[in-house]
Motif scaffolding. Sequence first.
Motif, PDB file in Angstrom:
ATOM      1  N   GLU A  87      -8.588 -34.313  27.940  1.00  0.00           N
ATOM      2  CA  GLU A  87      -8.587 -33.010  27.284  1.00  0.00           C
ATOM      3  C   GLU A  87      -9.284 -32.006  28.182  1.00  0.00           C
ATOM      4  O   GLU A  87     -10.067 -32.381  29.062  1.00  0.00           O
ATOM      5  N   GLU A  88      -9.010 -30.738  27.964  1.00  0.00           N
ATOM      6  CA  GLU A  88      -9.662 -29.697  28.752  1.00  0.00           C
ATOM      7  C   GLU A  88     -11.128 -29.576  28.352  1.00  0.00           C
ATOM      8  O   GLU A  88     -11.479 -29.701  27.172  1.00  0.00           O
ATOM      9  N   VAL A  89     -11.968 -29.327  29.342  1.00  0.00           N
ATOM     10  CA  VAL A  89     -13.387 -29.098  29.064  1.00  0.00           C
ATOM     11  C   VAL A  89     -13.532 -27.698  28.474  1.00  0.00           C
ATOM     12  O   VAL A  89     -13.061 -26.728  29.084  1.00  0.00           O
ATOM     13  N   PRO A  90     -14.142 -27.566  27.305  1.00  0.00           N
ATOM     14  CA  PRO A  90     -14.282 -26.247  26.671  1.00  0.00           C
ATOM     15  C   PRO A  90     -14.986 -25.237  27.578  1.00  0.00           C
ATOM     16  O   PRO A  90     -15.976 -25.563  28.230  1.00  0.00           O
ATOM     17  N   GLY A 126      -9.636 -25.250  34.286  1.00  0.00           N
ATOM     18  CA  GLY A 126      -9.163 -26.208  35.281  1.00  0.00           C
ATOM     19  C   GLY A 126      -9.897 -27.527  35.316  1.00  0.00           C
ATOM     20  O   GLY A 126      -9.678 -28.339  36.230  1.00  0.00           O
ATOM     21  N   ARG A 127     -10.768 -27.806  34.340  1.00  0.00           N
ATOM     22  CA  ARG A 127     -11.503 -29.078  34.325  1.00  0.00           C
ATOM     23  C   ARG A 127     -11.126 -29.882  33.089  1.00  0.00           C
ATOM     24  O   ARG A 127     -10.927 -29.336  31.995  1.00  0.00           O
ATOM     25  N   TYR A 128     -11.030 -31.199  33.282  1.00  0.00           N
ATOM     26  CA  TYR A 128     -10.641 -32.090  32.197  1.00  0.00           C
ATOM     27  C   TYR A 128     -11.667 -33.209  32.040  1.00  0.00           C
ATOM     28  O   TYR A 128     -12.437 -33.514  32.965  1.00  0.00           O
ATOM     29  N   GLN A 129     -11.657 -33.825  30.870  1.00  0.00           N
ATOM     30  CA  GLN A 129     -12.528 -34.959  30.605  1.00  0.00           C
ATOM     31  C   GLN A 129     -11.767 -35.958  29.731  1.00  0.00           C
ATOM     32  O   GLN A 129     -10.801 -35.616  29.060  1.00  0.00           O
ATOM     33  N   PHE A 130     -12.202 -37.221  29.748  1.00  0.00           N
ATOM     34  CA  PHE A 130     -11.580 -38.223  28.891  1.00  0.00           C
ATOM     35  C   PHE A 130     -11.959 -37.935  27.438  1.00  0.00           C
ATOM     36  O   PHE A 130     -13.068 -37.477  27.146  1.00  0.00           O
TER      37      PHE A 130
END
Length: 244
Positions: free
Chosen positions: A11-14, A18-22
Amino acid sequence: QALMHGARVIEEVPQVVGRYQFTHALIQATLYDELTLARRTQLHNRIGRVIETLYAANLESHLSRLAYHFGEAARSGDVEKAIAYAVRAAERDHALLAYEEAVRHYEAALQIMERWEVADDTQRCMLRLALGEAQLKAGDVPRALDTFQRTADLAKVLGLPAVLARAALGFEERLAMLVDRELTERHNRRLERVLKTAKLRFPATVEALDFRRHRGLERAQVLSLAESHWVDAHHSVVIVGATG
């Protein structure tokens, strides 16, 4: 990436473009465990180099991440870089008073040296001295004493008189601090028992005082007296007026 995003694996980091996290730590751990050792090492090395490139102008804020990734990639051969970043991260933690984190990074540097058989005995001793200092400031006095003693023993065997002197001095000083700490803890426990036995109706603390105008108490003056500077200056205090 689109497939993983659609399956809700990432999912996108709030508030970060342009950054994602599990979506769950268990997913990350499972995928990581499925990687071969060689692949893990390669990825950690690549991530570390990307961080170096992206934040070349301000590596200080990313030293912990760099220490982690290059530490995991040390088996690829860049052991010196892994040690260097671990030490830099520890020194930054120490400067920021994050002593427990400093301990963790100094221990990581020493573990890398041990695992990959880095034959720099002077550096190993100096890192142990720094580890002992960090352990002491983190409040782990027994482990600090043990670290200083082990360092002194190693310096004696290796014939490093300067390190031996620092470690031995550290050991003696820390032993005295350990005794002082034990006396302080016993004194505090005794006070706690007395207060518990007294069964005071109201808490006897400066914060609990009623400073309303009709009582005639000046908050600044009372707080100043509570700091006990008059004791250090060997002055006397006379309190007059009604109690209560």
